[in-house]
Design a protein around this motif. Structure first.
Motif, PDB file in Angstrom:
ATOM      1  N   LYS A  93       0.826  -1.209   0.000  1.00 30.85           N
ATOM      2  CA  LYS A  93       0.000   0.000   0.000  1.00 30.85           C
ATOM      3  C   LYS A  93       0.854   1.251   0.000  1.00 30.85           C
ATOM      4  CE  LYS A  93      -3.997  -2.226   1.901  1.00 30.85           C
ATOM      5  NZ  LYS A  93      -4.656  -2.685   3.129  1.00 30.85           N
ATOM      6  N   CYS A  94       1.960   1.203   0.732  1.00 31.91           N
ATOM      7  CA  CYS A  94       2.863   2.365   0.731  1.00 31.91           C
ATOM      8  C   CYS A  94       3.411   2.598  -0.671  1.00 31.91           C
ATOM      9  CB  CYS A  94       4.024   2.133   1.685  1.00 31.91           C
ATOM     10  SG  CYS A  94       3.537   2.240   3.388  1.00 31.91           S
ATOM     11  N   LEU A  95       3.891   1.523  -1.269  1.00 29.29           N
ATOM     12  CA  LEU A  95       4.470   1.650  -2.604  1.00 29.29           C
ATOM     13  C   LEU A  95       3.426   2.185  -3.573  1.00 29.29           C
ATOM     14  CD1 LEU A  95       6.885   1.185  -4.425  1.00 29.29           C
ATOM     15  CD2 LEU A  95       6.065  -1.107  -4.855  1.00 29.29           C
ATOM     16  N   GLN A 146       2.418  11.321   4.286  1.00 26.05           N
ATOM     17  CA  GLN A 146       1.301  11.368   5.231  1.00 26.05           C
ATOM     18  C   GLN A 146       0.377  10.170   5.022  1.00 26.05           C
ATOM     19  OE1 GLN A 146       1.380  14.047   7.413  1.00 26.05           O
ATOM     20  NE2 GLN A 146      -0.066  12.753   8.531  1.00 26.05           N
ATOM     21  N   LYS A 147       0.123   9.893   3.735  1.00 29.38           N
ATOM     22  CA  LYS A 147      -0.753   8.774   3.379  1.00 29.38           C
ATOM     23  C   LYS A 147      -0.157   7.454   3.877  1.00 29.38           C
ATOM     24  CE  LYS A 147      -2.385   9.367  -0.979  1.00 29.38           C
ATOM     25  NZ  LYS A 147      -2.365   8.970  -2.392  1.00 29.38           N
ATOM     26  N   CYS A 148       1.153   7.304   3.632  1.00 29.76           N
ATOM     27  CA  CYS A 148       1.827   6.077   4.062  1.00 29.76           C
ATOM     28  C   CYS A 148       1.719   5.916   5.570  1.00 29.76           C
ATOM     29  CB  CYS A 148       3.295   6.106   3.686  1.00 29.76           C
ATOM     30  SG  CYS A 148       3.557   5.958   1.949  1.00 29.76           S
ATOM     31  N   LEU A 149       1.872   7.018   6.231  1.00 30.04           N
ATOM     32  CA  LEU A 149       1.828   6.983   7.683  1.00 30.04           C
ATOM     33  C   LEU A 149       0.484   6.481   8.168  1.00 30.04           C
ATOM     34  CD1 LEU A 149       3.901   7.725   9.740  1.00 30.04           C
ATOM     35  CD2 LEU A 149       2.857   9.962   9.972  1.00 30.04           C
ATOM     36  N   SER A 171      -2.768   2.314  10.682  1.00 26.23           N
ATOM     37  CA  SER A 171      -4.139   1.815  10.806  1.00 26.23           C
ATOM     38  C   SER A 171      -4.250   0.443  11.459  1.00 26.23           C
ATOM     39  CB  SER A 171      -4.830   1.836   9.450  1.00 26.23           C
ATOM     40  OG  SER A 171      -4.092   1.082   8.527  1.00 26.23           O
ATOM     41  N   PRO A 172      -3.428  -0.559  11.083  1.00 28.17           N
ATOM     42  CA  PRO A 172      -3.598  -1.825  11.796  1.00 28.17           C
ATOM     43  C   PRO A 172      -2.820  -1.789  13.115  1.00 28.17           C
ATOM     44  CG  PRO A 172      -1.960  -2.081  10.082  1.00 28.17           C
ATOM     45  CD  PRO A 172      -2.352  -0.650  10.081  1.00 28.17           C
ATOM     46  N   PHE A 229       5.750  -3.222  12.684  1.00 29.69           N
ATOM     47  CA  PHE A 229       6.021  -2.143  11.754  1.00 29.69           C
ATOM     48  C   PHE A 229       6.315  -0.824  12.447  1.00 29.69           C
ATOM     49  CE2 PHE A 229       5.475  -1.097   7.213  1.00 29.69           C
ATOM     50  CZ  PHE A 229       6.065  -2.253   6.744  1.00 29.69           C
ATOM     51  N   GLY A 230       6.440  -0.896  13.784  1.00 30.36           N
ATOM     52  CA  GLY A 230       6.649   0.328  14.536  1.00 30.36           C
ATOM     53  C   GLY A 230       7.819   1.142  14.037  1.00 30.36           C
ATOM     54  N   GLY A 231       8.904   0.462  13.709  1.00 27.50           N
ATOM     55  CA  GLY A 231      10.106   1.154  13.262  1.00 27.50           C
ATOM     56  C   GLY A 231       9.831   2.000  12.029  1.00 27.50           C
ATOM     57  N   THR A 232       9.078   1.449  11.145  1.00 29.43           N
ATOM     58  CA  THR A 232       8.788   2.152   9.897  1.00 29.43           C
ATOM     59  C   THR A 232       7.975   3.405  10.158  1.00 29.43           C
ATOM     60  OG1 THR A 232       8.593  -0.042   9.006  1.00 29.43           O
ATOM     61  CG2 THR A 232       8.031   1.758   7.561  1.00 29.43           C
ATOM     62  N   VAL A 233       7.012   3.250  11.043  1.00 24.53           N
ATOM     63  CA  VAL A 233       6.168   4.391  11.348  1.00 24.53           C
ATOM     64  C   VAL A 233       7.005   5.535  11.891  1.00 24.53           C
ATOM     65  CG1 VAL A 233       4.296   5.210  12.796  1.00 24.53           C
ATOM     66  CG2 VAL A 233       4.160   2.961  11.779  1.00 24.53           C
ATOM     67  N   GLU A 234       7.880   5.184  12.813  1.00 21.76           N
ATOM     68  CA  GLU A 234       8.740   6.237  13.380  1.00 21.76           C
ATOM     69  C   GLU A 234       9.578   6.900  12.312  1.00 21.76           C
ATOM     70  OE1 GLU A 234      10.834   4.228  16.497  1.00 21.76           O
ATOM     71  OE2 GLU A 234       8.901   3.805  17.449  1.00 21.76           O
ATOM     72  N   LYS A 235      10.114   6.065  11.480  1.00 27.90           N
ATOM     73  CA  LYS A 235      10.978   6.573  10.415  1.00 27.90           C
ATOM     74  C   LYS A 235      10.204   7.553   9.512  1.00 27.90           C
ATOM     75  CE  LYS A 235      15.021   5.980   8.285  1.00 27.90           C
ATOM     76  NZ  LYS A 235      16.314   6.178   8.923  1.00 27.90           N
ATOM     77  N   LEU A 236       8.994   7.135   9.185  1.00 26.22           N
ATOM     78  CA  LEU A 236       8.180   7.985   8.313  1.00 26.22           C
ATOM     79  C   LEU A 236       7.885   9.314   8.996  1.00 26.22           C
ATOM     80  CD1 LEU A 236       5.622   5.448   6.836  1.00 26.22           C
ATOM     81  CD2 LEU A 236       7.256   6.808   5.545  1.00 26.22           C
ATOM     82  N   GLN A 237       7.583   9.231  10.285  1.00 28.51           N
ATOM     83  CA  GLN A 237       7.293  10.456  11.017  1.00 28.51           C
ATOM     84  C   GLN A 237       8.498  11.379  11.022  1.00 28.51           C
ATOM     85  OE1 GLN A 237       5.675   8.721  14.437  1.00 28.51           O
ATOM     86  NE2 GLN A 237       3.690   9.728  14.207  1.00 28.51           N
ATOM     87  N   GLU A 238       9.638  10.737  11.199  1.00 26.10           N
ATOM     88  CA  GLU A 238      10.886  11.505  11.231  1.00 26.10           C
ATOM     89  C   GLU A 238      11.071  12.258   9.909  1.00 26.10           C
ATOM     90  OE1 GLU A 238      14.187   9.019  12.498  1.00 26.10           O
ATOM     91  OE2 GLU A 238      15.433  10.294  11.251  1.00 26.10           O
TER      92      GLU A 238
END
Lengths: 714, 435
Positions: free
Chosen positions: A417-419, A473-476, A481-482, A487-496
């Motif tokens: 979905k991110c891609l 933002q969309k990826c985040l 959502s689930p 996937f926590g690491g990815t979320v943080e990274k995206l926020q960063e």
């Protein structure tokens, strides 16, 4: 069968209903294979359970999607006949009231799906607005008489539901009278008076102002097929009775609303049309895929080919979501039927239990799975031995693989979905516009090895900042959502990343000013040569400076990050061990069942009878015709060699030659005359069979000739 | 009761003729009168008001509603039966199967109702529908007076001239009357007549004048004009209501309403948008932008192969069969249009309309215009059938499916071009007319 009658005659025997009920339970079909019975029962139950879940999910989605349409329809109904209910005497009402309120529902070309929508619509209207809902189909209404008859019988039908006492009255009057609008209007008056004097109806509570005179909603399901005259007459009649009957028409339109003008050149002036559009079926499919396949909720998955078959049928042929769901059902059924290990195709906790009770045979079939064999080959010899001989070890391994598979899917869909969020905004959509295209590509092979992947990344490296931030933002949102934890690491990274971009925004404004200042200096008044030179220099400078802005560095980092995610998580499912358990691979079965080719099948049967009959004598290597083939095959093959018109005499002679080819040729014998006649009869029969199948037809262009209706072969 | 002249406008001569024909109540009138004229020329209205104001015993039946002769006859009898509503007999239903019964029952009913000493009028509105019913119905109604031997007059109202009614076998000739179209002066007078009570007649007349100025060139249908007048009047009054202008300020009012009416001509008059939507627009005072008319939704989403089937059907319908070779064979050589054009083919095929083509030709063209291989699956055939049900193709002639069905393509060039554009197919290159 015996009768007690003494006389001779015809007797009617009603079928015995008790005997009929002894049907073969569906579950027994699962037994037929090689596997054990209790296993097949379990598989069947799992299959049923899974299908029920998916079906209810699909229905929920359908309801949700229809909700908008229905809501606006109810709103429309509420507005219509306001004056009728108020018994208005307003000045302009007198003039306007001849217009029948009409809702034109544009539902798309997938006519087969409309039934479901209309069913939902009827139920909803009955529950909330009015008991008087009538749906008419074009084939039931060849003339006005039939329309009114249908209308009356359905209206009285819904009335009977509530007031059973009136049944007799209705029945008796039905006999006497032909239905006419006048009759209906008196009926309506009597019914509404009765109900208004009686207590308030229980069902209809939400719309209190409809109590007294609920509108009569007439749904014309397929407006395209109605004939102009019938519809026009019907509308003229209805508009004349509009003072007494609050009629509302609902047109179901498959093509475009212009059809109304084409169908009703005159009567359109007595309609007050409002257009309501349903969701396009492509979007519906996308939502459905998202709910049913791009989720870890349901363990069952389709492989690339099977999914292609289903989506191709949808996109190329029918646009029918219902057919797609049916296809999916077939896939599930076939998967559970043909794959013994599909017993493990259930949610993880249940699968854990089942693994413990796996039988020896089932363990053996796990060992025989290609993906498992691949895995074993890579292991150390001790482990190889263990997994091939030790049952307990194997079960542990299996459990581990299933868990891996589960988490693989979780990550897979998130990254997918991110891609998609990234690539769906690129010009020309190198990786597909819809997520299903991307999904198919990912299922097929490593997406990063595909030709389009590199150019897509190149394009991503050129995104503007606001676009990039929107995507991030969309990826985040997708990743958050689930309630997944891995996937926590990815979320943080995206926020960063997002935070950094926001910071950049502030600093950049200063830089821009500086940059523009230096450019101004470079462009001074010079001659052409100097200008060109300086422009060239500037270009070089810019290209070398390219990596200098912070934003670009940051952007590259984002793209690299996504690239890493893709490479890490988006490997195709067949790289996973035990993927066979949940992936359905029989694309050809789906194609055979859902996209049948009768013409090809017929041609094969007639051209190569061995294909179906499996009789060794019929086997022929080249194009020659064996004389033992069925007569129709011989005739068919001979007719393939002819042009559009076939001379029957030539054909019959050729037929006789082929049939007698291998037999002893003895033209002088006495029996030959008889044989000839038999052959002639056989030929005539074959020809008439071909005519029945639609290959030839008699023609008047030439005597003793028939015309071919197919082409090719010569 | 109003005097007739105040209620029926601009039809004085017709009314006086009719009155003269009817004569006194007990006089025998002409057996049958045939009245024709365009829609909205006041036929039904004149008859209704005439009957009501002079309180004649009459029945008015709209023939559209009566799709069988039985319903028609029963309708007439039952209405006659209820002429004097005081009696209890109204509830009983008279059944009548044939015209013979009708004549018998008619005599009985008129006697029961006590109207056998005066003329009974039967008005058959939309009489053209009688032609599609049983053949004996029309001649029998024409000489009903003679058949029943009663004082009865049958009046036919129709939009079609009498010559189109006359049966081959001949019949009794009715008295024929023509209602001419209203002139602009008539329209003005009639429309101004029903002004809303809260405004003066002059004010409304001025409005009607403006309305006619815009619409008279395109529409002379009184009903349609009344409808438009009712729809747009609130907009006309707007400045008055707001206090920006008074009722005499015609120029200002005209400037306010004229562009509005022009817009109405392109939208609500053509039923592009419905009257309720139009009213909502007026109230909200929003622009037309967000509300698209019906023809704005011309786009039809079709499955991929359906698009190609439709394109192939269009090509088969509008190209001569001989030219298929030139369009769809790879090595067709150089065939110029002039060299293989026959004389009669010089007229554009698009002017002549679509021609029927056999199924095989459609499939052959389909296979050659689709890039990938198309298997002749059941789905393809069912798609052709569903295109027929969607009225994009039509089945021509007999419906024997085995015998090589023939189709016609019924979509327009614009439509098919829009479809072709979505699949990147340049249809113009393949059309013989545009060579």
């Amino acid at each position: 069968m015996a009768t007690s009658s003494v006389s001779k005659g015809c007797f009617v025997f009603k079928p015995d209903f008790k005997r009929k009920k002894v049907s073969f339970p569906i579950a027994d079909y699962f037994n037929e294979g090689e596997s054990l019975s209790e296993d097949s029962k379990l598989r069947f139950d799992t299959c049923q359970l899974l299908w029920q879940q998916m079906k209810s999910e699909a229905e929920e989605l359908q309801e949700e999607l229809n909700k908008n349409l229905f809501d606006s329809l109810i709103e429309f109904l509420e507005k219509s006949h306001l004056e009728f209910r108020k018994k208005s005497t307003k000045w302009n009402y007198q003039i306007k009231c001849r217009e029948i309120p009409t809702a034109a529902l544009v539902l798309g070309v997938n006519v087969t799906d409309h039934d479901l929508t209309f069913k939902g619509l009827t139920e909803m209207l009955r529950d909330t607005v009015t008991p008087y809902v009538v749906s008419l189909q074009a084939k039931e209404c060849p003339d006005v008489k039939h329309i009114l008859q249908k209308l009356a019988s359905q209206l009285m039908g819904c009335c009977i539901d509530m007031e059973s006492t009136e049944e007799e009255y209705v029945q008796s009057s039905q006999r006497k009278m032909h239905y006419s609008m006048a009759f209906l209007s008196t009926w309506y008056k009597s019914v509404t008076q009765k109900t208004s004097s009686e207590s308030v109806k229980k069902k209809i509570t939400s719309f209190s102002h409809w109590k007294e005179s609920p509108p009569i909603v007439i749904i014309l399901k397929d407006i395209e097929s109605f004939s102009t005259k019938v519809l026009q007459d019907f509308i003229i009649i209805s508009s004349q009775y509009l003072h007494e009957l609050p009629i509302v028409l609902v047109f179901g339109i498959a093509t475009s609303p212009i059809i109304i003008h084409r169908l009703l050149p005159q009567a359109v002036s007595s309609l007050c049309i409002e257009l309501l559009q349903s969701l396009s079926c492509k979007e519906h499919l996308a939502k459905l895929l998202d709910k049913l396949l791009l989720t870890t909720r349901f363990p069952f998955k389709l492989n690339e080919k099977a999914l292609q078959v289903l989506t191709n049928i949808f996109l190329y042929h029918d646009f029918s979501v219902q057919n797609f769901i049916k296809g999916l059902q077939l896939a599930i059924l076939e998967h559970f039927y043909s794959q013994p290990l599909s017993i493990l195709c259930c949610d993880l906790p249940e699968a854990k239990k089942r693994i413990h009770s796996l039988s020896e045979d089932q363990c053996e079939s796990i060992r025989r799975l290609p993906s498992f064999m691949r895995y074993v080959e890579k292991q150390t010899p001790e482990k190889q031995v263990a997994s091939l001989t030790d049952e307990r070890f194997l079960k542990e391994e299996t459990l581990r693989f299933l868990e891996d598979l589960h988490s693989y899917h979780e990550n897979f869909f998130l990254v997918l979905k991110c891609l998609h969020a990234f690539t769906s905004s690129l010009p020309k959509y190198p990786l597909g516009r819809q997520i299903r295209e991307l999904y198919c590509a990912c299922l097929e092979k490593n997406i990063w090895e595909s030709q389009e992947y590199e150019p897509a990344l190149q394009l991503l490296r050129m995104l503007a900042k606001d676009e990039l931030m929107a995507i991030l933002q969309k990826c985040l949102e997708v990743c958050k959502s689930p309630p997944g934890k891995q996937f926590g690491g990815t979320v943080e990274k995206l926020q960063e990343f997002l935070v950094q971009f926001q910071k950049l925004e502030e600093t950049e404004s200063n830089e821009e000013e500086n940059g523009s200042g230096s450019q101004q200096k470079g462009l001074q008044k010079t001659d052409l040569y100097h200008l060109q030179k300086s422009l060239l220099e500037m270009k070089e400078l810019r290209s070398s400076n390219k990596k200098q802005t912070k934003f670009e560095v940051q952007r590259d980092r984002v793209v690299d990050f996504i690239d890493n995610l893709v490479r890490k998580y988006l490997s195709p499912p067949d790289t996973q061990t035990l993927y066979e358990v949940v992936y359905f691979t029989g694309a050809h079965i789906l194609r055979e069942h859902l996209n049948a080719a009768p013409r090809i099948a017929l041609h094969t049967a007639l051209n190569n009878p061995y294909h179906y009959l499996k009789n060794q004598a019929l086997k022929s290597e080249d194009d020659s015709i064996p004389n033992v083939a069925p007569d129709i095959c011989i005739a068919y093959k001979l007719h393939l060699e002819c042009s559009r018109l076939i001379n029957l005499v030539d054909w019959s002679e050729a037929f006789a030659t082929v049939v007698t080819a291998a037999e002893e040729t003895d033209p002088n014998s006495t029996a030959s005359e008889e044989i000839k006649e038999i052959i002639h009869a056989r030929f005539i029969r074959a020809v008439s069979e071909l005519e029945l199948l639609g290959f030839i037809k008699p023609t008047k262009q030439k005597t003793d000739h028939v015309a071919r209706l197919t082409w090719g072969g010569c | 009761m109003f005097p007739l002249e105040n209620v029926v406008l601009c039809r004085e001569s017709q009314v006086s003729t009719l009155m003269a024909l009817f004569g006194e109540r007990h006089h025998f009138s002409f057996p049958s009168i045939f009245i024709y004229g365009h829609t909205a020329s006041g036929k039904t209205y004149v008859m209704e008001t005439l009957m009501k104001t002079s309180e004649l015993p009459h029945v008015i039946v709209n023939c559209v509603e009566c799709f069988t002769s039985r319903i028609l006859l029963e309708h007439i009898l039952n209405q006659l039966n209820c002429l004097t509503p005081s009696e209890d007999e109204c509830t009983s239903h008279i059944a009548c199967d044939s015209f013979n019964d009708f004549v018998r029952l008619f005599k009985k009913v008129t006697q029961d109702q006590g109207v056998d000493d005066q003329t009974v009028y039967i008005v058959l509105d939309k009489a053209e529908y009688l032609r599609e019913m049983e053949a004996n119905l029309l001649p029998a109604f024409l000489r009903l007076q003679e058949l029943t031997n009663r004082n009865v007059t049958v009046i036919f109202l129709s939009q079609i001239v009498w010559e189109k009614f006359r049966p081959n076998t001949g019949c009794f000739e009715p008295f024929i009357m023509y209602f001419p179209d209203y002139s602009i002066g008539h329209l003005q007078k009639i429309l101004s007549h029903d002004h809303p009570p809260e405004y003066s007649a002059d004010f409304y007349a001025a409005y009607i004048n403006i309305l006619l100025g815009v619409f008279y060139t395109v529409c002379r249908d009184l009903k349609e004009l009344r409808h438009l007048a009712a729809l747009n009047f609130s907009k006309y009054c707007e400045p008055v209501v707001k206090g920006e202008a008074n009722e005499r300020d015609t120029r200002k009012l005209w400037r306010n309403i004229e562009p509005h009416l022009k817009k109405a001509m392109h939208t609500v008059y053509l039923r592009e948008i419905s009257s309720s939507q139009w009213e909502k627009l007026q109230q909200d005072d929003t622009e037309m932008g967000q509300l698209k008319g019906l023809s704005a939704h011309a786009h039809v989403e079709l499955p991929y192969y359906s698009k190609f089937i439709l394109i192939a059907a269009y090509l088969a319908s509008y190209n001569p069969t001989r030219t298929d070779k030139r369009f769809f064979l790879k090595h067709h050589g150089k065939i110029k249009k002039a060299s293989f054009m026959k004389k009669h083919e010089k007229t554009s095929n698009h002017l002549l309309g679509p021609k029927p083509f056999p199924l095989d030709r459609l499939l052959a063209i389909l296979y050659s215009i689709v890039d990938s291989r198309v298997a002749p699956t059941a789905n393809i055939f069912s798609q052709i059938t569903s295109l027929v049900t969607l009225q994009l193709l039509t089945l021509v002639g007999h419906d024997d499916q085995l015998d090589g069905p023939k189709y016609k393509c019924t979509v327009s060039l614009d439509f098919v071009r829009a479809i072709a554009r979505t699949v990147n197919f340049d249809i113009i290159k393949y059309l013989y007319d545009f060579l």
